[in-house]
Design an enzyme around this catalytic site. Structure first.
Site, short mmCIF file in Angstrom:
data_model
loop_
_atom_site.label_atom_id
_atom_site.label_comp_id
_atom_site.label_asym_id
_atom_site.label_seq_id
_atom_site.Cartn_x
_atom_site.Cartn_y
_atom_site.Cartn_z
N GLY A 1 -10.32 -6.34 4.89
CA GLY A 1 -10.48 -6.26 6.24
C GLY A 1 -9.65 -6.77 7.14
O GLY A 1 -9.57 -6.42 8.10
N LYS B 1 0.99 -1.26 -0.11
CA LYS B 1 -0.10 0.03 -0.03
C LYS B 1 0.94 1.33 0.06
O LYS B 1 0.40 2.28 -0.53
CB LYS B 1 -0.94 -0.12 1.34
CG LYS B 1 -2.07 -0.95 1.19
CD LYS B 1 -3.15 -0.78 2.43
CE LYS B 1 -4.08 -1.91 2.19
NZ LYS B 1 -3.76 -3.33 2.42
N ARG C 1 -7.27 -8.29 -9.01
CA ARG C 1 -7.74 -9.50 -9.09
C ARG C 1 -9.03 -9.30 -9.49
O ARG C 1 -9.65 -8.19 -9.62
CB ARG C 1 -7.73 -10.35 -7.85
CG ARG C 1 -8.54 -9.55 -6.55
CD ARG C 1 -8.37 -10.56 -5.54
NE ARG C 1 -8.30 -9.85 -4.20
CZ ARG C 1 -9.54 -9.35 -3.66
NH1 ARG C 1 -10.56 -9.50 -4.32
NH2 ARG C 1 -9.70 -8.66 -2.56
#
Length: 710
Positions: free
Chosen positions: A197, A148, A325
């Site tokens: 999550g 990230k 994806r």
């Protein structure tokens, strides 16, 4: 930026004799025909990929863990191979075994689905080294977007707005806390890798930071093999809006509009819709353009999703992450664009150009996807596991899809995600789509496991949700409206009682036929009937509330009933047929005719009324005993709130603990749950060990010298 491979050309042919769809991939002057793929996944996504491959004439190879031997996806594929024990790190994450099976079965390509190895850089590279086509983006794009901190730097350079935060390599507690203070609280802690999550925690204030950090690191390490985190400014009441992108090997990239995935629990999506409600055409264009810039910035190829945080009030948006994806919620994008994204994946992986250009992609109507989970919404959405003893799914149509990987009597395993199915509907507009969704949810009849079906129906009926007034804290903000106090209708209790009576009579008829005894105690002059007294009562528990139904036998098939000695006696008649495990009941109560399905599981009746399902537990001595035992240990013990695996034991015999102290950590469905002391006391005995697979309500720790405190 990732540089393209050498010229890739592609030819699609249809062999009219064999009716086999052939994809020809020409890479570096080497011709490879893709007529067989390995699907490195399980459950509904493996089934969904198989269906498109079968339609195109492409053969499929499945893999399965030992507990998945009889799973639906195994039966759907042309051939399947056992890949190891139940834990995913010994089966679905075994890259070497998957590559070996792909070679053994002569597959030219591997489709990773989502989850597991779908965003694993090493696996994408291993496929390339093994001369197997990876049906996904280039490894470098996965690497750039999977970390990230790296992705945010690339997005910033590409002119995609990003949110304030810390994405540095220094992962020391001291540095992270110092950066957190600069950003300010509340603060979001996120795993640098992965998504769904996992490894995500919110620290509302500085005193919560270290515990949230440790929990995020631990979960991230288990899910992704990396404990690194980043910090982000927490946006109050954000919306989660994501854009589907697709790119080919020739530099072409398009978006297929946006999806709103704001309604979440545990930072995981529960319902999605496309397009996002309340989005202007101008904003839609801005989101799509930003997403395409993001894809091009990393030389993307294939299907991807660019996720944005959208301010609920100002509609300012910031890049959150890119999932490299196919997404769980891709069917709603297919519904509003009339596309098959798996087919696109196969074609692009083979080197073909995108089937459509941006101007050809038209948005039509509105679509919803509701995820059906084995979980307990009224118990903080705790996931469940076990046998799907009873399952009736909605009828499918051109505008209704049921994406699932399980059938009646299948197991929802503690080792994997507890999703049972995805219900996908399409309508001409949002109002009609939502109405169809609620109607189809009412057709779902599930017993044997707790599910979120009733919660989803309540969500669809919520006025704010109907108006599209959503954000990621929607469930917490509207908790009381979404979880109203339930009052069992007297009609449901009467129907359950009648179901028991008629079931007894059918059982009596079977016994009479089996014994072929004209003097059977079950035989009567009017036919076979249980020899009841003129008055009986039936006792049920619904939750913790007890109900007593008094029944007067007036004449054959006519009864008078009263619940808890309240109100007038009601006239109840009806007939019943049994179809497998389904008791189909036609009732007439005080002149009103209704039809319901009833599932009977041991001492439990599940009545599926038009509004919701009700679990009626027949009261019996052994049930009362069991209930009492569970209540007795609650104060001086720790029990597992869910089926799962003991991951950590944080105490030892003889330790003194205070109420709220962490005792153990249970891992279930890839999530971590901390079990805390319910009272002050001393640890008497630890009744489990690390690695134990424990059932729900299993006694794990006994305490002594317990002090009851509030």
């Amino acid at each position: 930026m990732y540089k393209q491979h050498l010229l890739i050309n592609n030819l699609v042919r249809k062999n009219l004799t064999s009716k086999r769809f052939e994809i020809i991939n020409i890479t570096r002057n080497k011709h490879t025909r893709i007529d067989k793929i390995l699907i490195a996944n399980r459950g509904e996504i493996a089934c969904r990929i198989t269906r498109t491959a079968r339609r195109l004439g492409v053969k499929t190879v499945g893999v399965f863990s030992e507990v998945d031997r009889d799973a639906m996806h195994v039966n759907l594929t042309d051939e399947a191979y056992c890949i190891g024990p139940a834990p995913s790190n010994q089966s679905y994450l075994r890259q070497d075994k998957i590559i070996s099976i792909a070679k053994q079965s002569k597959c030219q390509a591997i489709h990773p689905g989502y989850g597991f190895l779908s965003e694993n850089v090493e696996f994408a590279e291993l496929c390339q080294k093994s001369n197997i086509i990876f049906i996904g983006p280039p490894a470098q794009a996965i690497r750039d977007m999977g970390i990230k901190s790296t992705s945010k730097a690339i997005m910033s350079e590409a002119g995609v707005p990003i949110i304030e935060g810390y994405h540095g390599e220094d992962q020391s507690d001291e540095t992270l806390l110092a950066k957190a203070k600069v950003i300010g609280f509340p603060l979001m802690i996120k795993a640098v890798r992965g998504g769904g999550g996992k490894g995500m925690r919110i620290a509302l204030k500085e005193s919560e930071f270290h515990q949230a950090l440790e929990s995020a690191r631990t979960e991230s390490q288990k899910a992704f093999g990396d404990s690194a985190v980043l910090l982000e400014k927490y946006v109050a009441e954000p919306r989660h809006v994501e854009v589907q992108v697709f790119a080919d090997h020739y530099g072409n990239a398009v978006h297929l509009f946006e999806r709103d995935c704001s309604v979440q629990r545990r930072h995981q999506k529960i319902i999605e819709e496309a397009p996002a409600p309340g989005i202007s055409e101008e904003l839609r264009l801005e989101l799509g353009s930003a997403a395409v810039r993001a894809a091009k910035a990393v030389g993307y190829v294939g299907a991807g999703t660019v996720e944005f945080i959208l301010d609920r009030r100002t509609h300012n948006f910031h890049f959150m992450e890119m999932n490299t994806r196919l997404q769980v919620e891709h069917p709603i994008t297919e519904a509003i664009t009339g596309t098959d994204l798996v087919e696109w994946q196969l074609k692009v992986a083979a080197g073909e150009k995108l089937p459509m250009q941006q101007e050809d992609i038209q948005l039509r109507g509105h679509a919803f996807e509701a995820r059906i989970y084995a979980e307990e919404p009224r118990n903080n959405f705790l996931p469940g596991a076990g046998k799907l003893s009873y399952l009736v799914t909605p009828s499918v149509a051109d505008n209704v899809r049921v994406e699932t990987g399980v059938r009646q009597n299948d197991q929802v395993s503690v080792h994997y995600d507890p999703m049972i199915a995805k219900l996908v509907v399409w309508g001409q507009d949002r109002t009609s789509a939502l109405r169809i969704l609620h109607s189809k949810l009412s057709e779902y009849n599930i017993a044997g496991l707790e599910t979120n079906v009733e919660f989803l129906k309540d969500l669809c009926s919520n006025e704010k949700f109907q108006n599209g007034d959503v954000h990621t804290g929607f469930i917490e903000e509207n908790y009381e409206l979404l979880f109203p106090k339930l009052q069992v209708p007297s009609d449901v209790l009467a129907q359950g009682t009648l179901g028991l009576i008629l079931n007894e009579e059918l059982e009596a008829m079977k016994k009479s036929i089996e014994t072929d005894d004209p003097f059977s105690p079950f035989a009567t002059e009017t036919g076979v009937r249980v020899n009841h007294a003129l008055m009986r009562n039936f006792q049920f528990l619904v939750g913790e509330e007890k109900f007593v139904t008094d029944v007067q036998y007036v004449e054959p098939d006519v009864f008078m009933m009263r619940i808890n000695n309240l109100g007038p006696w009601r006239k109840v008649t009806g007939t019943m047929t049994i179809d497998g495990k389904t008791m189909k009941l036609n009732t007439e109560i005080d002149g009103v005719i209704q039809q319901v399905n009833i599932a009977k599981l041991d001492d439990q009746l599940v009545v599926f009324s038009k509004d919701r399902s009700w679990k009626l537990n027949a009261v019996a001595p052994n049930y009362i005993s069991k209930l009492g035992n569970n209540s007795a240990v609650a104060l001086g013990a720790a029990v597992s709130p869910i089926p799962g695996i003991v991951d950590k034991i944080l105490i030892k015999d003889g330790d003194n603990v205070n109420k709220g102290d962490p005792l153990l950590v249970i891992v279930a469905m890839k999530m971590e749950y901390i079990i805390k002391a319910s009272s002050d006391g001393e640890i008497d005995r630890i009744l489990c060990k690390i690695g134990d697979n424990v059932a729900k309500d299993k006694l794990l720790v006994k305490m002594k010298n317990v002090t009851a405190n509030d």
